[in-house]
Design a protein around this motif. Structure first.
Motif, PDB file in Angstrom:
ATOM      1  N   LYS A 150       0.817  -1.211   0.000  1.00 62.77           N
ATOM      2  CA  LYS A 150       0.000   0.000   0.000  1.00 62.77           C
ATOM      3  C   LYS A 150       0.855   1.267   0.000  1.00 62.77           C
ATOM      4  O   LYS A 150       0.325   2.368   0.168  1.00 62.77           O
ATOM      5  N   CYS A 151       2.152   1.132  -0.175  1.00 65.33           N
ATOM      6  CA  CYS A 151       3.040   2.300  -0.173  1.00 65.33           C
ATOM      7  C   CYS A 151       3.055   2.957  -1.547  1.00 65.33           C
ATOM      8  O   CYS A 151       3.076   2.266  -2.572  1.00 65.33           O
ATOM      9  N   ASN A 152       3.095   4.276  -1.567  1.00 62.47           N
ATOM     10  CA  ASN A 152       3.213   4.987  -2.834  1.00 62.47           C
ATOM     11  C   ASN A 152       4.690   5.073  -3.232  1.00 62.47           C
ATOM     12  O   ASN A 152       5.574   4.730  -2.430  1.00 62.47           O
ATOM     13  N   PRO A 153       5.001   5.500  -4.444  1.00 62.67           N
ATOM     14  CA  PRO A 153       6.402   5.517  -4.900  1.00 62.67           C
ATOM     15  C   PRO A 153       7.342   6.309  -4.001  1.00 62.67           C
ATOM     16  O   PRO A 153       8.488   5.893  -3.776  1.00 62.67           O
ATOM     17  N   SER A 154       6.879   7.431  -3.474  1.00 63.53           N
ATOM     18  CA  SER A 154       7.723   8.227  -2.585  1.00 63.53           C
ATOM     19  C   SER A 154       8.029   7.471  -1.293  1.00 63.53           C
ATOM     20  O   SER A 154       9.160   7.491  -0.783  1.00 63.53           O
ATOM     21  N   GLN A 155       7.025   6.794  -0.762  1.00 62.32           N
ATOM     22  CA  GLN A 155       7.225   6.009   0.457  1.00 62.32           C
ATOM     23  C   GLN A 155       8.135   4.816   0.201  1.00 62.32           C
ATOM     24  O   GLN A 155       8.989   4.491   1.036  1.00 62.32           O
ATOM     25  N   ILE A 156       7.975   4.173  -0.940  1.00 59.29           N
ATOM     26  CA  ILE A 156       8.863   3.060  -1.299  1.00 59.29           C
ATOM     27  C   ILE A 156      10.309   3.546  -1.358  1.00 59.29           C
ATOM     28  O   ILE A 156      11.234   2.852  -0.902  1.00 59.29           O
ATOM     29  N   ALA A 157      10.527   4.739  -1.877  1.00 60.53           N
ATOM     30  CA  ALA A 157      11.881   5.294  -1.948  1.00 60.53           C
ATOM     31  C   ALA A 157      12.475   5.452  -0.544  1.00 60.53           C
ATOM     32  O   ALA A 157      13.663   5.191  -0.327  1.00 60.53           O
ATOM     33  N   THR A 158      11.640   5.864   0.418  1.00 58.30           N
ATOM     34  CA  THR A 158      12.102   5.980   1.810  1.00 58.30           C
ATOM     35  C   THR A 158      12.457   4.616   2.374  1.00 58.30           C
ATOM     36  O   THR A 158      13.472   4.446   3.072  1.00 58.30           O
ATOM     37  N   LEU A 159      11.629   3.611   2.083  1.00 60.20           N
ATOM     38  CA  LEU A 159      11.919   2.254   2.548  1.00 60.20           C
ATOM     39  C   LEU A 159      13.194   1.714   1.897  1.00 60.20           C
ATOM     40  O   LEU A 159      13.967   0.987   2.543  1.00 60.20           O
ATOM     41  N   GLN A 160      13.435   2.069   0.652  1.00 63.86           N
ATOM     42  CA  GLN A 160      14.669   1.641  -0.015  1.00 63.86           C
ATOM     43  C   GLN A 160      15.885   2.260   0.668  1.00 63.86           C
ATOM     44  O   GLN A 160      16.950   1.633   0.753  1.00 63.86           O
ATOM     45  N   GLY A 161      15.717   3.486   1.151  1.00 62.64           N
ATOM     46  CA  GLY A 161      16.804   4.113   1.897  1.00 62.64           C
ATOM     47  C   GLY A 161      17.097   3.376   3.191  1.00 62.64           C
ATOM     48  O   GLY A 161      18.257   3.242   3.599  1.00 62.64           O
ATOM     49  N   PHE A 162      16.041   2.873   3.839  1.00 61.25           N
ATOM     50  CA  PHE A 162      16.214   2.094   5.064  1.00 61.25           C
ATOM     51  C   PHE A 162      16.948   0.795   4.754  1.00 61.25           C
ATOM     52  O   PHE A 162      17.839   0.378   5.502  1.00 61.25           O
ATOM     53  N   ARG A 163      16.585   0.150   3.658  1.00 65.33           N
ATOM     54  CA  ARG A 163      17.278  -1.067   3.221  1.00 65.33           C
ATOM     55  C   ARG A 163      18.760  -0.769   2.967  1.00 65.33           C
ATOM     56  O   ARG A 163      19.636  -1.549   3.369  1.00 65.33           O
ATOM     57  N   SER A 164      19.042   0.349   2.326  1.00 59.17           N
ATOM     58  CA  SER A 164      20.439   0.713   2.048  1.00 59.17           C
ATOM     59  C   SER A 164      21.221   0.908   3.344  1.00 59.17           C
ATOM     60  O   SER A 164      22.399   0.536   3.424  1.00 59.17           O
ATOM     61  N   SER A 165      20.569   1.465   4.355  1.00 59.52           N
ATOM     62  CA  SER A 165      21.231   1.644   5.653  1.00 59.52           C
ATOM     63  C   SER A 165      21.570   0.304   6.290  1.00 59.52           C
ATOM     64  O   SER A 165      22.630   0.138   6.900  1.00 59.52           O
ATOM     65  N   LEU A 166      20.664  -0.666   6.145  1.00 52.25           N
ATOM     66  CA  LEU A 166      20.929  -2.008   6.665  1.00 52.25           C
ATOM     67  C   LEU A 166      22.132  -2.633   5.966  1.00 52.25           C
ATOM     68  O   LEU A 166      23.038  -3.160   6.623  1.00 52.25           O
ATOM     69  N   LEU A 167      22.155  -2.555   4.644  1.00 54.35           N
ATOM     70  CA  LEU A 167      23.256  -3.159   3.898  1.00 54.35           C
ATOM     71  C   LEU A 167      24.577  -2.462   4.208  1.00 54.35           C
ATOM     72  O   LEU A 167      25.632  -3.106   4.280  1.00 54.35           O
ATOM     73  N   GLU A 168      24.518  -1.155   4.416  1.00 53.70           N
ATOM     74  CA  GLU A 168      25.743  -0.430   4.759  1.00 53.70           C
ATOM     75  C   GLU A 168      26.246  -0.856   6.139  1.00 53.70           C
ATOM     76  O   GLU A 168      27.444  -1.031   6.356  1.00 53.70           O
ATOM     77  N   ALA A 169      25.311  -1.061   7.068  1.00 52.66           N
ATOM     78  CA  ALA A 169      25.690  -1.501   8.413  1.00 52.66           C
ATOM     79  C   ALA A 169      26.271  -2.913   8.402  1.00 52.66           C
ATOM     80  O   ALA A 169      27.040  -3.292   9.293  1.00 52.66           O
ATOM     81  N   LEU A 170      25.911  -3.701   7.380  1.00 54.75           N
ATOM     82  CA  LEU A 170      26.395  -5.076   7.264  1.00 54.75           C
ATOM     83  C   LEU A 170      27.653  -5.199   6.404  1.00 54.75           C
ATOM     84  O   LEU A 170      28.182  -6.302   6.238  1.00 54.75           O
ATOM     85  N   SER A 171      28.128  -4.101   5.860  1.00 54.20           N
ATOM     86  CA  SER A 171      29.231  -4.148   4.895  1.00 54.20           C
ATOM     87  C   SER A 171      30.492  -4.781   5.475  1.00 54.20           C
ATOM     88  O   SER A 171      31.181  -5.553   4.800  1.00 54.20           O
ATOM     89  N   GLU A 172      30.786  -4.482   6.723  1.00 53.27           N
ATOM     90  CA  GLU A 172      31.984  -5.069   7.343  1.00 53.27           C
ATOM     91  C   GLU A 172      31.786  -6.553   7.606  1.00 53.27           C
ATOM     92  O   GLU A 172      32.706  -7.355   7.424  1.00 53.27           O
ATOM     93  N   PHE A 173      30.577  -6.933   8.021  1.00 50.35           N
ATOM     94  CA  PHE A 173      30.299  -8.341   8.300  1.00 50.35           C
ATOM     95  C   PHE A 173      30.402  -9.195   7.046  1.00 50.35           C
ATOM     96  O   PHE A 173      30.719 -10.384   7.121  1.00 50.35           O
ATOM     97  N   GLN A 174      30.169  -8.615   5.898  1.00 53.04           N
ATOM     98  CA  GLN A 174      30.252  -9.374   4.651  1.00 53.04           C
ATOM     99  C   GLN A 174      31.656  -9.913   4.397  1.00 53.04           C
ATOM    100  O   GLN A 174      31.834 -10.859   3.635  1.00 53.04           O
ATOM    101  N   LYS A 175      32.650  -9.334   5.053  1.00 52.05           N
ATOM    102  CA  LYS A 175      34.035  -9.790   4.910  1.00 52.05           C
ATOM    103  C   LYS A 175      34.360 -10.931   5.873  1.00 52.05           C
ATOM    104  O   LYS A 175      35.436 -11.536   5.779  1.00 52.05           O
ATOM    105  N   ASN A 176      33.445 -11.226   6.791  1.00 51.09           N
ATOM    106  CA  ASN A 176      33.656 -12.275   7.788  1.00 51.09           C
ATOM    107  C   ASN A 176      33.523 -13.642   7.120  1.00 51.09           C
ATOM    108  O   ASN A 176      32.451 -14.034   6.678  1.00 51.09           O
ATOM    109  N   LYS A 177      34.611 -14.383   7.056  1.00 57.03           N
ATOM    110  CA  LYS A 177      34.629 -15.654   6.329  1.00 57.03           C
ATOM    111  C   LYS A 177      33.776 -16.730   6.976  1.00 57.03           C
ATOM    112  O   LYS A 177      33.298 -17.646   6.302  1.00 57.03           O
TER     113      LYS A 177
END
Length: 333
Positions: free
Chosen positions: A239-266
């Protein structure tokens, strides 16, 4: 005057938190007096090999949520409220009881939890490892516990303020990594982004990129949406409009950025799907079933099993919403 205002604000926040804890103490999440006597074991706790292919035959224990701080509270003195925060002692007592019942001779062990239990898993992961035999295979699985220190849509640091008050009220600092707590404000060390930097035990992270609890309580809490323009979007991502989806995509990007160091953990594994849900390991529909969410045709159960038994260690990250058609999206509209 500024100091006085800050002091009053802090007291108001502490009072609100104490009232919230008192309310919780009268409900199943805050006291064993009100808990169900029996709970279903499904998903990762299931004894059905079709539902739980790798762990169905294991001994399983569910530690009930009750302390409000992921079993990490341990204040130096009482707070005068009649509430007692002893999560750290509860954790230690439970572990000693389980060790006496046979855990001390375990050859394989997996500590897991979802939401606040996922955070507890990260906090206590290395401690869990120390309790067990040195030759045992011990790993940890945190589901929907990777809470972000993000601003809400109005720019307020809601989660940071909440964590600061929880750490102060419950004396959580003593349960956090000492070097981290010495380097920055202790409450920041309660966020998984900092916790995973210091965990030595292998960890697997299961987290939806659009975690419904975090969307509703960190990104768009009720107070940040006084005109209810986000109401439908908060209840269903469809039920989100395009502008709201863009905000949620920003939240997703923050999660992936926070996980960037962990991605190097073998030794670390990861399953980050693009679903609008919260906990996924304890439900059959999301853990392992014909309709379960998948990344690269792997269910969460298959991905975790491959990682635990060293068949294949993968860090799976889904494409952004709405590309994943396997999601089990929650809809509260």
């Amino acid at each position: 005057m500024g100091v006085l205002q800050g002091t009053i604000s802090r007291r108001v926040l502490d009072l609100d938190l104490t009232i919230g804890c008192f309310t919780l103490s009268l409900k199943p999440l805050g006291s064993s007096k009100y808990m169900e006597r029996q709970v279903p074991f499904s998903g990762i706790l299931s004894c059905d090999p079709a539902q739980n292919p790798d762990f169905f035959s294991w001994n399983k224990v569910k530690i009930r949520y009750c302390d409000g701080a992921s079993f990490a509270g341990h204040p130096e003195s009482e707070n005068g409220t009649g509430l007692f925060f002893r999560g750290q002692l509860i954790w230690e007592a439970v572990m000693h009881e389980l060790l006496s019942l046979g855990l001390s001779s375990a050859k394989q062990a997996l500590l897991s939890g979802c939401s606040a239990g996922g955070l507890a898993t990260l906090i206590h992961c290395d401690d869990f490892r120390k309790f067990l035999p040195k030759d045992a295979t011990v790993k940890c699985l945190a589901d929907a516990g990777f809470f972000l220190d993000e601003k809400d849509i109005l720019g307020n640091q809601v989660m940071g303020s909440f964590y600061r008050d929880v750490v102060q009220l419950q004396g959580v600092a003593k349960s956090l990594h000492k070097e981290c707590a010495a380097r920055m404000e202790p409450y920041k060390c309660l966020f998984p982004r900092e916790i995973i930097k210091n965990i030595k035990t292998p960890v697997f992270l299961v987290n939806p990129a659009y975690d419904i609890w975090q969307i509703q309580n960190i990104l768009i809490p009720d107070a940040s949406d006084p005109h209810h323009s986000w109401q439908n979007c908060r209840l269903s991502i469809h039920k989100c409009n395009p502008s709201q989806i863009a905000t949620l995509q920003g939240f997703r990007s923050s999660l992936l950025e926070a996980l960037s160091e962990f991605q190097k953990n073998k030794e670390g594994g990861m399953f980050i799907n693009s679903c609008f849900v919260h906990c996924q390991t304890w439900m059959a529909n999301t853990w392992h079933s014909p309709k379960s969410p998948r990344i690269n045709n792997k269910t969460i159960a298959e991905s975790v099993g491959d990682w635990f038994f060293n068949r294949n260690i993968l860090k799976q990250i889904d494409c952004p919403y709405p590309c994943d058609r396997t999601c089990y999206d929650l809809d509260f509209t």
